[in-house]
Design an enzyme around this catalytic site. Structure first.
Site, PDB file in Angstrom:
ATOM      1  N   ASP A 243      -1.609  -0.546   5.835  1.00  0.00           N
ATOM      2  CA  ASP A 243      -1.742   0.134   7.135  1.00  0.00           C
ATOM      3  C   ASP A 243      -3.174   0.210   7.648  1.00  0.00           C
ATOM      4  O   ASP A 243      -3.378   0.726   8.754  1.00  0.00           O
ATOM      5  CB  ASP A 243      -1.191   1.571   7.044  1.00  0.00           C
ATOM      6  CG  ASP A 243      -2.084   2.475   6.203  1.00  0.00           C
ATOM      7  OD1 ASP A 243      -2.375   2.110   5.045  1.00  0.00           O
ATOM      8  OD2 ASP A 243      -2.504   3.532   6.710  1.00  0.00           O
TER       9      ASP A 243
ATOM     10  N   ASP B  79       0.876  -1.169   0.000  1.00  0.00           N
ATOM     11  CA  ASP B  79       0.000   0.000   0.000  1.00  0.00           C
ATOM     12  C   ASP B  79       0.928   1.238   0.000  1.00  0.00           C
ATOM     13  O   ASP B  79       2.130   1.118   0.245  1.00  0.00           O
ATOM     14  CB  ASP B  79      -0.876  -0.054   1.255  1.00  0.00           C
ATOM     15  CG  ASP B  79      -1.652   1.215   1.471  1.00  0.00           C
ATOM     16  OD1 ASP B  79      -2.463   1.557   0.600  1.00  0.00           O
ATOM     17  OD2 ASP B  79      -1.435   1.880   2.503  1.00  0.00           O
TER      18      ASP B  79
ATOM     19  N   ASP C 182      -0.114   5.268   0.835  1.00  0.00           N
ATOM     20  CA  ASP C 182      -0.353   6.265   1.890  1.00  0.00           C
ATOM     21  C   ASP C 182      -0.464   5.588   3.255  1.00  0.00           C
ATOM     22  O   ASP C 182      -1.288   4.691   3.446  1.00  0.00           O
ATOM     23  CB  ASP C 182      -1.658   7.031   1.617  1.00  0.00           C
ATOM     24  CG  ASP C 182      -1.587   7.868   0.346  1.00  0.00           C
ATOM     25  OD1 ASP C 182      -0.591   8.564   0.150  1.00  0.00           O
ATOM     26  OD2 ASP C 182      -2.546   7.816  -0.455  1.00  0.00           O
TER      27      ASP C 182
END
Ligand SMILES: O=C(O)COP(=O)(O)O
Ligand SMILES: [Mg+2]
Length: 224
Positions: free
Chosen positions: A164, A6, A8
Site C-alpha cells: 500500500d 504487506d 498494515d
C-alpha cells in the site's frame, strides 16, 4: 505464482490499534495523545520509526526515551488486535488465491510476533506459508532483503508483491518484483507516483488481476 502481501494498510486496517497503543505509550511517558490521522502518517517503516515520530510530534529527540518507548510498544503490540479489521473482501480474496494454487506470504515492517498475533486473531494465519517481519532481517523495507527472504521462504520463483505504500513500492522495485498497489492504505503520495503494474481499491478485483499478470508472465516465458 508466489504472492507476498504487506500487512498494515494492505490486508488489515490496523490504525485504530496502533493509534491506541501509541497514545498509551505516550501517556506512560507523561506525554499527551496524538490524533489518528497523525499516527497513521507515521506507519509503514516499523516500530522504531513510529516511536521516533511520536516523540518528534512532541518536539522531543531523546535516544534513551526512544529505546524505552520501543520496548513499551513491543510489550503491548501482540495484544493490540481488538480494533483491527481486514479490508472488505480481503479474507475471501486470500481464500480464492490460495485455492487457485498460489503460495501466499507476508512481508511487513511490523515485528513478526504481533504480525502473527493479528493474523491469528482474524483467522487468516493459516493462509500464509511464510511471515517475514520488521525484525526478521538486519534491514527493514524499503531494503529489498526482507522481500527476497519472504519469496525464498515461500519456495522461490516468480512472485508479485501486494502493498500500500511508498516503502513497499521502493522495496519491490529494488528487489525486481512487480508491485500491485492497494490504494485504500496509508500512502502519502498519489498512486501515479509509485511504481506498480496494477492497482485496486476493492479486493474483489485482486484474483482477476493476479490471473492476468500470471498469464502474461506465462506467455512471456513461452516466447522466451
Ligand atoms: O509496522 C509498520 O510500520 C508498517 O507495517 P507494514 O509494513 O505492514 O505496512
Ligand atoms: Mg503497509
Amino acid at each position: 505464482m508466489i504472492l507476498i502481501f504487506d500487512l498494515d494498510g494492505t490486508l488489515i486496517d490496523s490504525v485504530p490499534d496502533i493509534h491506541k497503543t501509541s497514545n498509551e505509550v505516550l501517556a506512560a511517558e507523561g506525554l499527551g495523545p496524538l490524533d489518528l490521522p497523525t499516527v497513521r502518517s507515521f506507519i509503514g517503516r516499523g516500530v522504531p520509526h513510529l516511536v521516533e515520530r511520536l516523540l518528534g510530534a512532541h518536539g522531543i529527540a531523546d535516544p534513551a526515551r526512544v529505546a524505552r518507548m520501543i520496548s513499551a510498544f513491543g510489550a503491548r503490540y501482540e495484544d493490540a488486535v481488538a480494533l483491527t479489521r481486514p479490508y472488505d473482501g480481503a479474507p475471501e480474496a486470500l481464500a480464492a488465491l490460495a485455492a487457485q494454487g498460489h503460495v501466499l506470504g507476508i512481508c511487513t515492517n511490523k515485528p513478526v510476533a504481533p504480525a502473527r498475533a493479528v493474523l491469528r486473531h482474524l483467522g487468516l494465519l493459516d493462509h500464509f506459508a511464510a511471515i517475514i517481519g520488521g525484525d526478521s532481517a538486519p534491514q527493514r523495507k524499503p531494503d529489498p532483503e526482507p522481500l527476497h527472504l519472504a519469496i525464498a521462504a515461500c519456495g522461490g520463483g516468480p512472485a508479485l508483491y501486494i502493498g500500500d505504500s511508498e516503502v513497499d513500492a521502493t522495496c519491490a522495485a529494488a528487489a525486481g518484483v512487480a508491485m500491485i498497489l492497494h490504494t485504500e492504505g496509508y500512502r502519502h503520495s498519489a498512486p501515479e507516483a509509485l511504481p506498480h503494474v496494477a492497482l485496486f481499491d476493492d479486493f474483489a478485483a485482486l484474483p482477476g488481476i493476479v490471473a492476468e499478470l500470471a498469464s502474461d508472465r506465462a506467455g512471456q516465458q513461452a516466447l522466451a
